[in-house]
Write a protein that holds these residues in place. Structure first.
Motif, short mmCIF file in Angstrom:
data_model
loop_
_atom_site.label_atom_id
_atom_site.label_comp_id
_atom_site.label_asym_id
_atom_site.label_seq_id
_atom_site.Cartn_x
_atom_site.Cartn_y
_atom_site.Cartn_z
N UNK A 161 0.85 -1.19 0.00
CA UNK A 161 0.00 0.00 0.00
C UNK A 161 0.89 1.24 0.00
N UNK A 162 0.58 2.15 -0.92
CA UNK A 162 1.30 3.43 -0.99
C UNK A 162 0.34 4.55 -0.60
N UNK A 163 0.79 5.43 0.26
CA UNK A 163 0.05 6.63 0.62
C UNK A 163 0.84 7.81 0.08
N UNK A 164 0.19 8.67 -0.66
CA UNK A 164 0.87 9.77 -1.32
C UNK A 164 1.62 10.66 -0.33
N UNK A 165 2.85 11.06 -0.69
CA UNK A 165 3.59 11.99 0.17
C UNK A 165 3.12 13.44 0.04
N UNK A 166 2.07 13.66 -0.76
CA UNK A 166 1.56 15.03 -0.88
C UNK A 166 0.61 15.38 0.26
N UNK A 167 0.27 14.40 1.11
CA UNK A 167 -0.59 14.68 2.27
C UNK A 167 0.19 14.41 3.56
N UNK A 168 -0.11 15.17 4.59
CA UNK A 168 0.62 15.01 5.84
C UNK A 168 -0.27 15.11 7.08
N UNK A 169 -1.51 15.56 6.91
CA UNK A 169 -2.40 15.68 8.07
C UNK A 169 -2.83 14.27 8.49
N UNK A 170 -2.72 13.96 9.78
CA UNK A 170 -3.02 12.60 10.24
C UNK A 170 -4.39 12.07 9.81
N UNK A 171 -5.43 12.89 9.85
CA UNK A 171 -6.76 12.42 9.46
C UNK A 171 -6.79 12.06 7.98
N UNK A 172 -6.18 12.88 7.14
CA UNK A 172 -6.16 12.62 5.70
C UNK A 172 -5.36 11.35 5.39
N UNK A 173 -4.21 11.21 6.01
CA UNK A 173 -3.38 10.01 5.80
C UNK A 173 -4.14 8.77 6.28
N UNK A 174 -4.75 8.86 7.43
CA UNK A 174 -5.50 7.75 7.99
C UNK A 174 -6.66 7.35 7.07
N UNK A 175 -7.36 8.33 6.52
CA UNK A 175 -8.49 8.05 5.64
C UNK A 175 -8.03 7.33 4.38
N UNK A 176 -6.94 7.78 3.79
CA UNK A 176 -6.40 7.12 2.59
C UNK A 176 -5.95 5.70 2.95
N UNK A 177 -5.27 5.54 4.07
CA UNK A 177 -4.83 4.21 4.50
C UNK A 177 -6.03 3.30 4.71
N UNK A 178 -7.05 3.77 5.37
CA UNK A 178 -8.25 2.97 5.62
C UNK A 178 -8.89 2.54 4.30
N UNK A 179 -8.98 3.44 3.36
CA UNK A 179 -9.55 3.12 2.05
C UNK A 179 -8.74 2.02 1.36
N UNK A 180 -7.42 2.13 1.40
CA UNK A 180 -6.58 1.13 0.73
C UNK A 180 -6.58 -0.20 1.48
N UNK A 181 -6.76 -0.17 2.79
CA UNK A 181 -6.89 -1.43 3.54
C UNK A 181 -8.17 -2.16 3.14
N UNK A 182 -9.22 -1.41 2.84
CA UNK A 182 -10.45 -2.04 2.34
C UNK A 182 -10.15 -2.81 1.05
N UNK A 183 -9.34 -2.22 0.18
CA UNK A 183 -8.96 -2.87 -1.07
C UNK A 183 -8.08 -4.09 -0.83
N UNK A 184 -7.34 -4.09 0.26
CA UNK A 184 -6.42 -5.20 0.55
C UNK A 184 -7.15 -6.46 1.01
N UNK A 185 -8.39 -6.31 1.44
CA UNK A 185 -9.13 -7.48 1.91
C UNK A 185 -9.52 -8.36 0.72
N UNK A 186 -9.81 -9.61 0.99
CA UNK A 186 -10.10 -10.59 -0.06
C UNK A 186 -11.28 -10.15 -0.94
N UNK A 187 -11.04 -10.10 -2.24
CA UNK A 187 -12.09 -9.82 -3.20
C UNK A 187 -12.45 -8.37 -3.42
#
Length: 197
Positions: free
Chosen positions: A64-90
């Motif tokens: 999972x890559x999170x863009x280095x153009x964002x730095x606010x914890x809530x924004x980074x966390x939201x992107x990470x959460x979204x990509x973790x959804x994609x990491x789950x099976x199917x």
């Protein structure tokens, strides 16, 4: 908590999110790596996150890559959460499986009027209640946002010439135009250069 690297912050966030995904029956795979880096085709589509299937990685880890153009914890966390959804099976694509999981973990699409409405998302009305304490506990994201200069598209170096009689059009370089303009194959008239202003 203070983290030395972005990856430490992201990895701890993943660890703290695992129980949430377990509860909804969509566990996060064990072999997962998170990093700050530009997603594929970032300059073209400005995506803030990307999830690569295990088959794309030499050691079969989901990446999972999170863009280095964002730095606010809530924004980074939201992107990470979204990509973790994609990491789950199917759910690697942004289809109905992804939509179901993303909705369950508190995300909503931001582009509701487009076909790919889930490619960007944000937290729902309960997002702060669900994750505010967790994000506060992670503390500052140890990173300063990187700016990305817009690349300018090179304008054409070709000149446009046309027939003054029938408007037949050709393009040619200034080198060939300086040697003499061509004649129209339809009526034999010498072409005229279109003005650049």
């Amino acid at each position: 908590m203070n983290y030395a690297t972005r990856e430490d912050w992201l990895t701890d966030a993943v660890a703290q999110l695992r129980p949430i995904f377990d509860v909804i029956g969509k566990p996060i795979p064990n072999r997962i790596r998170v990093t700050a880096g530009h997603p594929i085709n970032f300059k073209r589509n400005r995506r803030l996150g990307d999830c690569h299937a295990a088959g794309d990685s030499a050691d079969r880890s989901i990446e999972i890559c999170v863009s280095p153009t964002i730095a606010k914890p809530v924004a980074v966390f939201t992107v990470l959460l979204s990509q973790l959804c994609r990491a789950t099976a199917g759910a690697l694509s942004y289809g109905t499986a992804y939509e179901s999981i993303a909705t369950e973990v508190g995300l909503v699409p931001t582009n509701v009027d487009t076909l790919d409405k889930w490619k960007t998302c944000t937290g729902n009305a309960m997002f702060t209640d669900l994750y505010g304490e967790l994000i506060a506990g992670l503390g500052d994201y140890p990173h300063a946002a990187l700016g990305v200069a817009d690349s300018r598209t090179q304008s054409t170096r070709m000149l446009k010439a046309f027939c003054p009689e029938c408007s037949y059009t050709v393009r040619l370089t200034s080198k060939w135009a300086a040697m003499g303009l061509p004649t129209c194959p339809l009526d034999g008239e010498v072409f005229t250069l279109e003005s650049s202003t």
